[in-house]
Write a protein that holds these residues in place. Structure first.
Motif, PDB file in Angstrom:
ATOM      1  N   UNK A 177      42.450  47.028  44.369  1.00 33.26           N
ATOM      2  CA  UNK A 177      43.368  46.303  43.484  1.00 33.26           C
ATOM      3  C   UNK A 177      44.017  47.223  42.458  1.00 33.26           C
ATOM      4  N   UNK A 178      43.257  48.186  41.927  1.00 33.81           N
ATOM      5  CA  UNK A 178      43.686  48.917  40.737  1.00 33.81           C
ATOM      6  C   UNK A 178      44.200  50.321  40.998  1.00 33.81           C
ATOM      7  N   UNK A 179      43.897  50.914  42.141  1.00 32.76           N
ATOM      8  CA  UNK A 179      44.207  52.328  42.325  1.00 32.76           C
ATOM      9  C   UNK A 179      45.112  52.588  43.522  1.00 32.76           C
ATOM     10  N   UNK A 180      46.276  51.929  43.500  1.00 37.92           N
ATOM     11  CA  UNK A 180      47.283  52.254  44.493  1.00 37.92           C
ATOM     12  C   UNK A 180      47.958  53.581  44.218  1.00 37.92           C
ATOM     13  N   UNK A 181      47.893  54.025  42.940  1.00 37.14           N
ATOM     14  CA  UNK A 181      48.474  55.307  42.535  1.00 37.14           C
ATOM     15  C   UNK A 181      47.671  55.815  41.340  1.00 37.14           C
TER      16      UNK A 181
END
Length: 420
Positions: A177-181
């Protein structure tokens, strides 16, 4: 001479007209519109006796409105007491050339990563932590420190955005959820077990003049799942923790205050873990008064409101006298104990709410909803359904009164789930 106050609260707890009755210049209020109705107040209409009262909806344009109002009214002092505003207001002071704290003074009290680095460097214990830019950074930290893991927004408040991940499955879901980039706005900490304490007080001209510790009898992070009564209680003067908590708070304040800085007059709210093995671990500390009804509890202890004192100190006005206290070794101590019992909002249709308590030891009582209203879930740790502040001759008696009242509140509140 003119003061401009950026206000992000309901107005009832902040009676500026009374607090600033002897201030001789214009008083201008710029208030966040969305902070009234959730707390049972109507959005202000007109100036309400102030020189000017405006409301704002758009945070992005708030700074420019401050600049415009400051020019229009010849502002000499800019005040912002809410955690969401203290850094922005400090930046605006610098931009406008006004006296008071600058951004560099306030940043250590707002950026939790900077805060913990400075505190640890001064010998104040903090939890193992990191600013994880990537999922790989998170996994490496988890491998070293295990579960639970705690994620916070670096500049967050009221436990908004706080996530406690207790196992590998929860971590995997969070990373997706939080670390697409890559990112640098989160703080990752090892979980610290134990009861959370808080120390609230006042700094005037760079010196702590008043401070006292309390202890949450619940977990702050459970605001969204705890439907029962929650007690927050001041510590007795002879409690073994009292002196230790005050000493750690002094150390933390000194560690975060840069040499030659301009943060000289302010309230503070420190949160400190007391672990099962009797260690004290700094969670965080803010350069403003505590939220919720902590100010009212402190007023019951000492007869002064920390927000009022902070604002008057910043304006160079005389401070109210501390009432009903005893002293030991030069440190002010309350002559009685106080605390609060509260219930969080929970989603549903409100069928019944508590009666107003009539006990003489109930100092204040608030309801933040009405029967027949459909309320959303609590959005943060200060999103209350009801709160009462009570006093007692000792911590033991104060706690007995609060828990008895809390049991009655639970019996009288009835909220029915509404089908989605």
């Amino acid at each position: 001479m003119s003061v401009l106050i950026v206000h992000r609260n309901p107005l009832e707890p902040f009676p500026y007209q009374r607090w600033l009755h002897d201030y001789r210049g214009p008083v201008v209020i710029l208030a966040a519109r969305d902070r009234f109705e959730p707390f049972g107040e109507q959005v202000p209409v007109g100036d309400l006796g102030y020189t000017r009262l405006e409301t704002f909806d758009d945070d992005e344009r708030m700074s420019e409105r401050v600049v415009r109002l400051a020019a229009e009214y010849g502002t000499t002092h800019l005040i912002g007491e809410h955690e969401a505003d203290v850094l922005r207001v400090a930046t605006l002071r610098e931009r406008l050339g006004l006296p008071g704290a600058r951004a560099a003074d306030v940043l250590p009290f707002r950026d939790k990563a900077v805060m913990k680095e400075l505190a640890a460097r001064a010998g104040v214990e903090v939890a193992p932590h990191t600013v994880p830019e990537t999922a790989r950074d998170v996994l490496d930290f988890a491998a070293l420190h295990g579960f639970p893991l705690v994620f916070k927004n670096r500049t967050g408040f009221n436990s908004i955005g706080l996530r406690i991940l207790r196992d590998r499955d929860a971590l995997t879901a969070f990373l997706a959820e939080a670390y697409g980039s890559p990112r640098d706005d989160l703080l990752l900490e090892a979980y610290v077990p134990g009861r959370m304490c808080h120390v609230d007080g006042l700094v005037v001209n760079g010196e702590t003049v008043l401070a006292w510790p309390s202890q949450y009898q619940y977990e702050l992070a459970s605001f969204g799942s705890d439907p029962g009564s929650r007690v927050d209680l001041a510590l007795d003067p002879d409690d073994p923790l009292t002196g230790r908590l005050l000493e750690m708070t002094d150390q933390a304040l000194a560690a975060l205050r840069p040499p030659g800085g301009r943060l000289l007059d302010h309230a503070f709210h420190a949160e400190i873990f007391h672990t099962p093995d009797d260690r004290l671990v700094l969670c965080e500390i803010a350069c403003r008064s505590g939220g919720g009804k902590i100010r009212e509890v402190f007023h019951t202890l000492f007869g002064v409101n920390l927000a009022e004192c902070s604002i008057r100190a910043q304006l160079g006005l005389p401070l109210p006298e501390v009432e009903g206290l005893t002293r030991s070794g030069g440190r002010p101590m309350p002559a009685r104990m106080a605390g609060q019992v509260l219930m969080m909002k929970r989603p549903g249709l409100i069928h019944s709410l508590p009666d107003v308590p009539r006990e003489p030891w109930v100092e204040h009582f608030w309801l933040f909803a009405r029967t027949g209203q459909v309320v959303p879930p609590a959005a943060g740790s200060a999103d209350f359904l009801t709160v009462a502040v009570a006093s007692g001759p000792s911590r033991t008696e104060c706690e007995r009164r609060l828990r008895s009242l809390g049991a009655r509140l639970e019996e009288q509140v009835r909220v029915e789930a509404v089908p989605s």
